[in-house]
Write a protein that holds these residues in place. Structure first.
Motif, PDB file in Angstrom:
ATOM      1  N   ARG A 165       0.816  -1.211   0.000  1.00  0.00           N
ATOM      2  CA  ARG A 165       0.000   0.000   0.000  1.00  0.00           C
ATOM      3  C   ARG A 165       0.850   1.263   0.000  1.00  0.00           C
ATOM      4  NH1 ARG A 165      -4.526   0.052   4.487  1.00  0.00           N
ATOM      5  NH2 ARG A 165      -4.865   2.079   3.507  1.00  0.00           N
ATOM      6  N   ALA A 166       2.074   1.171   0.501  1.00  0.00           N
ATOM      7  CA  ALA A 166       2.959   2.340   0.477  1.00  0.00           C
ATOM      8  C   ALA A 166       3.187   2.802  -0.953  1.00  0.00           C
ATOM      9  CB  ALA A 166       4.283   2.013   1.153  1.00  0.00           C
ATOM     10  N   GLY A 167       3.302   1.851  -1.880  1.00  0.00           N
ATOM     11  CA  GLY A 167       3.370   2.158  -3.302  1.00  0.00           C
ATOM     12  C   GLY A 167       4.403   3.203  -3.661  1.00  0.00           C
ATOM     13  N   VAL A 168       5.676   2.854  -3.542  1.00  0.00           N
ATOM     14  CA  VAL A 168       6.754   3.819  -3.760  1.00  0.00           C
ATOM     15  C   VAL A 168       6.593   4.561  -5.088  1.00  0.00           C
ATOM     16  CG1 VAL A 168       9.240   4.086  -4.126  1.00  0.00           C
ATOM     17  CG2 VAL A 168       8.396   2.588  -2.306  1.00  0.00           C
ATOM     18  N   TYR A 173       6.313   9.084  -6.861  1.00  0.00           N
ATOM     19  CA  TYR A 173       6.858   9.576  -8.119  1.00  0.00           C
ATOM     20  C   TYR A 173       5.802   9.762  -9.202  1.00  0.00           C
ATOM     21  CZ  TYR A 173      11.250   8.582  -5.827  1.00  0.00           C
ATOM     22  OH  TYR A 173      12.287   8.587  -4.932  1.00  0.00           O
ATOM     23  N   LEU A 174       5.007   8.754  -9.477  1.00  0.00           N
ATOM     24  CA  LEU A 174       4.006   8.852 -10.529  1.00  0.00           C
ATOM     25  C   LEU A 174       2.785   9.641 -10.084  1.00  0.00           C
ATOM     26  CD1 LEU A 174       4.159   5.155 -11.786  1.00  0.00           C
ATOM     27  CD2 LEU A 174       5.350   7.140 -12.731  1.00  0.00           C
ATOM     28  N   LYS A 175       2.458   9.542  -8.790  1.00  0.00           N
ATOM     29  CA  LYS A 175       1.270  10.183  -8.222  1.00  0.00           C
ATOM     30  C   LYS A 175       0.031   9.866  -9.067  1.00  0.00           C
ATOM     31  CE  LYS A 175       4.005  13.883  -6.126  1.00  0.00           C
ATOM     32  NZ  LYS A 175       4.123  13.158  -4.851  1.00  0.00           N
ATOM     33  N   ASN A 176      -0.118   8.575  -9.367  1.00  0.00           N
ATOM     34  CA  ASN A 176      -1.202   8.161 -10.263  1.00  0.00           C
ATOM     35  C   ASN A 176      -2.179   7.196  -9.611  1.00  0.00           C
ATOM     36  OD1 ASN A 176       0.257   5.797 -10.143  1.00  0.00           O
ATOM     37  ND2 ASN A 176       0.445   5.532 -12.364  1.00  0.00           N
ATOM     38  N   ARG A 177      -2.225   7.176  -8.277  1.00  0.00           N
ATOM     39  CA  ARG A 177      -3.155   6.287  -7.575  1.00  0.00           C
ATOM     40  C   ARG A 177      -4.504   6.980  -7.414  1.00  0.00           C
ATOM     41  NH1 ARG A 177      -1.331   3.317  -2.125  1.00  0.00           N
ATOM     42  NH2 ARG A 177      -0.152   2.134  -3.699  1.00  0.00           N
ATOM     43  N   ARG A 178      -5.565   6.263  -7.769  1.00  0.00           N
ATOM     44  CA  ARG A 178      -6.915   6.791  -7.626  1.00  0.00           C
ATOM     45  C   ARG A 178      -7.745   5.814  -6.801  1.00  0.00           C
ATOM     46  NH1 ARG A 178      -9.158   8.854 -13.325  1.00  0.00           N
ATOM     47  NH2 ARG A 178     -10.938   9.193 -11.943  1.00  0.00           N
ATOM     48  N   TYR A 179      -8.522   6.359  -5.888  1.00  0.00           N
ATOM     49  CA  TYR A 179      -9.318   5.526  -4.994  1.00  0.00           C
ATOM     50  C   TYR A 179     -10.678   5.250  -5.600  1.00  0.00           C
ATOM     51  CZ  TYR A 179      -5.684   6.113  -1.575  1.00  0.00           C
ATOM     52  OH  TYR A 179      -4.462   6.070  -0.936  1.00  0.00           O
ATOM     53  N   GLN A 180     -11.168   4.027  -5.385  1.00  0.00           N
ATOM     54  CA  GLN A 180     -12.433   3.607  -5.950  1.00  0.00           C
ATOM     55  C   GLN A 180     -13.579   4.175  -5.118  1.00  0.00           C
ATOM     56  OE1 GLN A 180     -12.181   2.386  -8.727  1.00  0.00           O
ATOM     57  NE2 GLN A 180     -10.748   0.696  -8.927  1.00  0.00           N
ATOM     58  N   GLU A 181     -14.415   4.976  -5.755  1.00  0.00           N
ATOM     59  CA  GLU A 181     -15.539   5.588  -5.056  1.00  0.00           C
ATOM     60  C   GLU A 181     -16.515   4.541  -4.537  1.00  0.00           C
ATOM     61  OE1 GLU A 181     -16.054   8.781  -4.289  1.00  0.00           O
ATOM     62  OE2 GLU A 181     -14.080   9.266  -5.113  1.00  0.00           O
ATOM     63  N   ALA A 182     -16.666   3.449  -5.269  1.00  0.00           N
ATOM     64  CA  ALA A 182     -17.663   2.447  -4.906  1.00  0.00           C
ATOM     65  C   ALA A 182     -17.312   1.693  -3.633  1.00  0.00           C
ATOM     66  CB  ALA A 182     -17.844   1.447  -6.044  1.00  0.00           C
ATOM     67  N   ALA A 298       0.996  -2.629  -4.570  1.00  0.00           N
ATOM     68  CA  ALA A 298       1.671  -1.415  -5.033  1.00  0.00           C
ATOM     69  C   ALA A 298       0.962  -0.830  -6.249  1.00  0.00           C
ATOM     70  CB  ALA A 298       3.127  -1.709  -5.373  1.00  0.00           C
ATOM     71  N   ALA A 299       0.276  -1.690  -7.003  1.00  0.00           N
ATOM     72  CA  ALA A 299      -0.449  -1.236  -8.191  1.00  0.00           C
ATOM     73  C   ALA A 299      -1.919  -1.003  -7.902  1.00  0.00           C
ATOM     74  CB  ALA A 299      -0.295  -2.261  -9.314  1.00  0.00           C
ATOM     75  N   CYS A 300      -2.541  -1.921  -7.151  1.00  0.00           N
ATOM     76  CA  CYS A 300      -3.979  -1.833  -6.930  1.00  0.00           C
ATOM     77  C   CYS A 300      -4.402  -2.757  -5.796  1.00  0.00           C
ATOM     78  CB  CYS A 300      -4.751  -2.197  -8.198  1.00  0.00           C
ATOM     79  SG  CYS A 300      -4.386  -3.860  -8.855  1.00  0.00           S
ATOM     80  N   PHE A 301      -5.517  -2.443  -5.199  1.00  0.00           N
ATOM     81  CA  PHE A 301      -6.163  -3.351  -4.255  1.00  0.00           C
ATOM     82  C   PHE A 301      -7.655  -3.164  -4.413  1.00  0.00           C
ATOM     83  CE2 PHE A 301      -8.022  -4.767  -0.279  1.00  0.00           C
ATOM     84  CZ  PHE A 301      -7.399  -5.996  -0.108  1.00  0.00           C
TER      85      PHE A 301
END
Length: 471
Positions: A165-168, A173-182, A298-301
């Motif tokens: 979940r830390a997702g280095v 760096y990429l700042k491309n994580r988006r949280y699932q609204e559902a 690191a990519a998704c959960f």
């Protein structure tokens, strides 16, 4: 620690240890940096049968079998007014079982196995900075977690980010994580001793039982405890906490509304500590780029509902190892290999996303089975709804799809396109339909004619090779 390695893996959980171990088995030099010192606590104790083939490839299945973990023959659901069993012995080619594990012990076995396979495993070492050249990661600076004065740098050809979940890469760096609204849910759990065995369902089953604003899990563990957790919508959890006067009160009030679990814990002793997690459902806009792959959490959960965390971790690690190996061996270009990895991993995530969405939207078992059947290729072979649903929620479908170049992509795409509300409710990111439609769902739609082969060795094959062999 050496100053250079072919592949650097950040993180020693199931994703990192699996990817590192599989790469080492291919004769590739791998260094793995893990910030914790194992054993360390982790949630995610209910494992799916899809992990078994990966354990076989790692040569570690016998160790897991003999460790004493609870054998999990399936799952038991009480969802709204319905209840039913999922029996893993109905599966074909997956071993018919899995495990309920104490993750500190399970993860330790996998990490130790990676070291035995030749991975240079370094625990208590935290990556503090990634160095880039023209957008490509080429080196990492690190520091000891026990002694911050111990520092160093290591260069590499490829980076596999399995930092959980830390997702280095995603967060720093990429700042491309988006949280699932559902799936803005809260999970709250504790451990109990003296719990009555589940009287329903297959042997060693996880119990999944809904309550008006969420659901409980109950997982039997070999140390004599049960992991029992509540998952609730974040807004509902906050409202109940305000009404009842505290977080623990929400847990016990919900428990009182869940007769199956309440009966199991009657007379049992709860360990004092509660654990709480939220904002754990997310996806990165991309999983790969020049010189790097992001795997596992690191990519998704997704969501704990169908116990898919370790499945997605090991499945993505398998894809990553095959992709990097193909590049190192010269069988594929880096662009070909990473594109295959990203599309296959995203397909696995998105299909399960759709299924979990249907679960949360409906208490109707028949409807859930029908929708799941639409997502799998087994419909073409006239198999029943139960088996189709079972294969998709146990992750076996993902392995089948990738091995033989056929799969469920078209049906997933049709389902999402025909249900406009899924874009909002399921958190499907813009542009995913296009990526899904280009997936290697069948030989005539293969991306670059590529598919994954597990035996006799792990590799990515071209469909053209098959044709030549057939001749």
């Amino acid at each position: 620690m050496g100053e250079r390695t072919q592949v650097l893996v950040i993180g020693g959980g199931p994703a990192g240890s699996t990817a590192a171990g599989l790469l080492a088995r291919q004769g590739i030099q791998v260094t793995l940096l893990e910030s914790s010192t194992f054993p360390r606590y982790h949630i995610g104790e209910s494992i799916l049968p899809s992990v078994l083939p990966v354990l076989d490839l790692l040569g570690v299945r016998e160790k897991i079998d003999n460790h004493g973990f609870v054998r999990k023959d399936g799952a038991y659901f009480e969802w709204g007014p319905e209840n039913w069993d999922l029996n893993f012995n109905h599966l074909t080619g997956a071993g018919g079982y899995s495990y309920q594990v104490v993750r500190s012990e399970f993860d330790q076995i996998l990490l130790d196995n990676a070291a035995e396979l030749g991975v240079d495993v370094r625990q208590g070492v935290k990556v503090t900075e990634i160095e880039f050249e023209e957008g490509r990661p080429v080196g990492a600076r690190w520091a000891g977690t026990g002694d911050r004065s111990v520092t160093g740098r290591i260069g590499f050809d490829f980076l596999v980010d399995a930092s959980g979940r830390a997702g280095v890469m995603a967060t720093k760096y990429l700042k491309n994580r988006r949280y699932q609204e559902a799936f803005k849910n809260v999970a709250m759990w504790s451990y109990w001793r003296g719990v009555k065995p589940l009287e329903k369902g297959p042997a060693g089953a996880i119990a999944v039982c809904s309550v008006p604003y969420g659901w409980f899990w109950a997982i039997p563990l070999h140390d004599g405890t049960h992991s029992i957790g509540l998952v609730a919508k974040r807004t509902a959890f906050a409202e109940e906490r305000e009404r009842l006067g505290g977080t623990e009160q929400v847990y016990f009030d919900a428990l009182a509304q869940c007769p199956r679990i309440a009966d199991m814990v009657e007379g049992a002793e709860r360990q004092p500590e509660f654990k709480i997690e939220q904002d754990y459902s997310y996806i990165s806009e991309r999983f790969t780029g020049p010189g790097y792959l992001m795997i596992g959490d690191a990519a998704c959960f997704l969501d704990p509902l169908l116990s898919t965390g370790v499945h997605l971790a090991t499945f993505s690690a398998l894809l990553a190892a095959a992709s990097v190996s193909a590049v190192v061996s010269g069988d594929l270009s880096e662009d070909e290999a990473t594109a295959f990895f990203a599309r296959a991993y995203r397909q696995a995530y998105e299909r399960l996303l759709v299924v979990v969405s249907f679960f949360y939207k409906s208490y109707n078992r028949e409807s859930q089975f029908f929708e799941a059947d639409k997502l799998t290729r087994r419909e073409r072979h006239m198999l029943n709804l139960y088996e189709s649903f079972l294969h998709i929620v146990t992750g076996v479908e993902d392995l089948d799809d990738t091995q033989d170049g056929s799969g469920a992509l078209d049906k997933v795409a049709e389902r999402i396109q025909s249900q406009g509300d899924l874009d909002a409710q399921g958190g499907i990111l813009a542009g995913h339909n296009e990526a899904m439609n280009s997936m290697p769902a069948s030989p005539d739609k293969a991306v670059g004619g590529l598919y994954l082969e597990l035996q006799p060795r792990l590799r990515i094959r071209r469909l053209a090779e098959q044709a030549v062999e057939a001749e």
